[in-house]
Design a protein around this motif. Structure first.
Motif, mmCIF file in Angstrom:
data_model
loop_
_atom_site.group_PDB
_atom_site.id
_atom_site.type_symbol
_atom_site.label_atom_id
_atom_site.label_comp_id
_atom_site.label_asym_id
_atom_site.label_seq_id
_atom_site.Cartn_x
_atom_site.Cartn_y
_atom_site.Cartn_z
ATOM 1 N N LEU A 87 2.161 -38.598 -5.321
ATOM 2 C CA LEU A 87 0.943 -39.383 -5.502
ATOM 3 C C LEU A 87 -0.234 -38.478 -5.856
ATOM 4 N N PRO A 88 -1.065 -38.856 -6.833
ATOM 5 C CA PRO A 88 -2.260 -38.061 -7.156
ATOM 6 C C PRO A 88 -3.298 -38.190 -6.053
ATOM 7 N N PRO A 89 -4.272 -37.288 -6.019
ATOM 8 C CA PRO A 89 -5.264 -37.277 -4.933
ATOM 9 C C PRO A 89 -5.991 -38.599 -4.728
ATOM 10 N N GLU A 90 -6.460 -39.231 -5.800
ATOM 11 C CA GLU A 90 -7.207 -40.479 -5.645
ATOM 12 C C GLU A 90 -6.347 -41.570 -5.036
ATOM 13 N N ALA A 91 -5.063 -41.604 -5.380
ATOM 14 C CA ALA A 91 -4.161 -42.610 -4.819
ATOM 15 C C ALA A 91 -3.946 -42.376 -3.330
ATOM 16 N N VAL A 92 -3.847 -41.108 -2.941
ATOM 17 C CA VAL A 92 -3.701 -40.783 -1.516
ATOM 18 C C VAL A 92 -4.952 -41.209 -0.755
ATOM 19 N N LEU A 93 -6.118 -40.946 -1.339
ATOM 20 C CA LEU A 93 -7.368 -41.330 -0.696
ATOM 21 C C LEU A 93 -7.456 -42.837 -0.525
ATOM 22 N N VAL A 101 -13.347 -33.515 -8.776
ATOM 23 C CA VAL A 101 -13.592 -32.153 -9.252
ATOM 24 C C VAL A 101 -12.512 -31.261 -8.649
ATOM 25 N N ALA A 102 -11.753 -30.597 -9.508
ATOM 26 C CA ALA A 102 -10.705 -29.692 -9.030
ATOM 27 C C ALA A 102 -11.293 -28.324 -8.737
ATOM 28 N N GLU A 103 -10.805 -27.720 -7.647
ATOM 29 C CA GLU A 103 -11.188 -26.358 -7.293
ATOM 30 C C GLU A 103 -9.893 -25.550 -7.188
ATOM 31 N N GLY A 104 -9.491 -24.963 -8.310
ATOM 32 C CA GLY A 104 -8.204 -24.309 -8.363
ATOM 33 C C GLY A 104 -7.096 -25.346 -8.499
ATOM 34 N N ARG A 105 -5.870 -24.929 -8.179
ATOM 35 C CA ARG A 105 -4.729 -25.827 -8.331
ATOM 36 C C ARG A 105 -4.473 -26.671 -7.094
ATOM 37 N N ASP A 106 -4.946 -26.243 -5.939
ATOM 38 C CA ASP A 106 -4.538 -26.865 -4.681
ATOM 39 C C ASP A 106 -5.663 -27.527 -3.912
ATOM 40 N N LEU A 107 -6.814 -27.730 -4.555
ATOM 41 C CA LEU A 107 -7.946 -28.345 -3.868
ATOM 42 C C LEU A 107 -8.669 -29.282 -4.835
ATOM 43 N N VAL A 108 -8.934 -30.504 -4.382
ATOM 44 C CA VAL A 108 -9.631 -31.493 -5.199
ATOM 45 C C VAL A 108 -10.680 -32.193 -4.343
ATOM 46 N N HIS A 109 -11.860 -32.382 -4.905
ATOM 47 C CA HIS A 109 -12.927 -33.112 -4.221
ATOM 48 C C HIS A 109 -13.122 -34.445 -4.953
ATOM 49 N N VAL A 110 -12.851 -35.552 -4.281
ATOM 50 C CA VAL A 110 -13.011 -36.881 -4.865
ATOM 51 C C VAL A 110 -14.394 -37.403 -4.491
ATOM 52 N N VAL A 111 -15.172 -37.756 -5.502
ATOM 53 C CA VAL A 111 -16.552 -38.182 -5.294
ATOM 54 C C VAL A 111 -16.618 -39.711 -5.279
ATOM 55 N N THR A 112 -17.239 -40.269 -4.249
ATOM 56 C CA THR A 112 -17.360 -41.719 -4.122
ATOM 57 C C THR A 112 -18.789 -42.103 -3.775
ATOM 58 N N ILE A 121 -28.314 -52.029 9.924
ATOM 59 C CA ILE A 121 -28.583 -50.838 9.111
ATOM 60 C C ILE A 121 -27.629 -50.807 7.923
ATOM 61 N N VAL A 122 -28.179 -50.668 6.731
ATOM 62 C CA VAL A 122 -27.372 -50.534 5.514
ATOM 63 C C VAL A 122 -27.556 -49.121 4.985
ATOM 64 N N VAL A 123 -26.451 -48.443 4.749
ATOM 65 C CA VAL A 123 -26.485 -47.064 4.267
ATOM 66 C C VAL A 123 -25.683 -46.963 2.977
ATOM 67 N N SER A 124 -26.271 -46.370 1.955
ATOM 68 C CA SER A 124 -25.579 -46.117 0.693
ATOM 69 C C SER A 124 -25.724 -44.640 0.376
ATOM 70 N N LYS A 125 -24.617 -43.967 0.159
ATOM 71 C CA LYS A 125 -24.685 -42.534 -0.119
ATOM 72 C C LYS A 125 -23.455 -42.094 -0.904
ATOM 73 N N VAL A 126 -23.587 -40.956 -1.538
ATOM 74 C CA VAL A 126 -22.484 -40.357 -2.284
ATOM 75 C C VAL A 126 -21.770 -39.370 -1.376
ATOM 76 N N GLU A 127 -20.433 -39.455 -1.329
ATOM 77 C CA GLU A 127 -19.622 -38.577 -0.482
ATOM 78 C C GLU A 127 -18.622 -37.824 -1.356
ATOM 79 N N ALA A 128 -18.276 -36.639 -0.925
ATOM 80 C CA ALA A 128 -17.196 -35.871 -1.554
ATOM 81 C C ALA A 128 -16.105 -35.680 -0.516
ATOM 82 N N VAL A 129 -14.948 -36.258 -0.773
ATOM 83 C CA VAL A 129 -13.815 -36.165 0.148
ATOM 84 C C VAL A 129 -12.843 -35.132 -0.402
ATOM 85 N N THR A 130 -12.515 -34.144 0.418
ATOM 86 C CA THR A 130 -11.656 -33.049 -0.032
ATOM 87 C C THR A 130 -10.200 -33.329 0.293
ATOM 88 N N LEU A 131 -9.343 -33.110 -0.684
ATOM 89 C CA LEU A 131 -7.900 -33.193 -0.493
ATOM 90 C C LEU A 131 -7.277 -31.871 -0.922
#
Length: 209
Positions: free
Chosen positions: A29-35, A136-147, A156-166
């Motif tokens: 499974l690709p990173p986004e699918a795992v997330l 955004v890929a960081e080398g071959r074994d690290l990916v940051h998925v931006v959401t 309370i309503v919160v809207s923000k951009v997150e980077a989840v690392t896989l």
């Protein structure tokens, strides 16, 4: 408590709507699918299954970070007979565990799942929207998925951009621990260590040898 609220908002905001847990997290499974699959399992309330999407090495490190809490929770009641507050907190977070020994006997995955389930039960949160913006890929074994995430907790309503690392593991792409999750463990660790510090003795009265 502020750290717990931040974690709840992050987790709730990161759950993708309209997804059903798949039969398995296959190694291809690709990173986004795992997330997406990880958060579908979180939304379903299946934290044991969600823990499968995290790097096993990260979950082992997470256990190590909680060790000071386990030690503090094992201490007997004080001289005044007051209950151990760390033990009470431990039972709250890791319910339905009834003892420190029972919590310690949990696997890394179950330990993580119990804490996440207990944390989420402390505050009500709901997802408004999640949009995956890319990765955004960081080398071959690290990916940051931006959401971009929008979550609601109480009024309370919160809207923000997150980077989840896989990161790539022998099991396939798996999530690294977020700063919020590690921060929660560090907060519990610091609270337990502070509670074990001996009280400062009062200075002797003047003229005391």
């Amino acid at each position: 408590m502020r750290r717990i609220h931040a974690l709840v908002l992050f987790l709730a905001a990161s759950i993708a709507p309209g997804l059903s847990p798949a039969a398995e997290l296959s190694p291809d499974l690709p990173p986004e699918a795992v997330l997406r699959e990880a958060y579908a399992r979180m939304r379903a309330g299946d934290w044991n299954a969600a823990a499968e999407a995290f790097d096993p090495a990260a979950l082992a490190r997470f256990r190590t970070m909680l060790e000071p809490l386990f030690v503090a929770a094992s201490a007997p009641a004080d001289a005044k007979g007051q209950e151990n507050r760390d033990a009470m907190m431990l039972m709250l977070l890791f319910a339905p565990a009834q003892s420190v020994e029972e919590v310690r006997a949990l696997s890394d995955r179950e330990l993580f799942a119990r804490l996440m389930r207990g944390t989420m039960s402390l505050a009500g949160a709901s997802l408004d929207e999640q949009v995956i913006l890319g990765n955004v890929a960081e080398g071959r074994d690290l990916v940051h998925v931006v959401t971009r995430n929008t979550a609601r907790m109480d009024k309370i309503v919160v809207s923000k951009v997150e980077a989840v690392t896989l990161q790539r593991t022998p099991q396939g792409w798996r999530l690294a621990l977020t700063g919020e999750i590690e921060g929660l463990a560090e907060t519990l660790q610091a609270t337990a260590e502070a509670g074990r510090q001996p009280a400062q003795d009062a200075p002797p009265p003047p003229g005391t040898p």
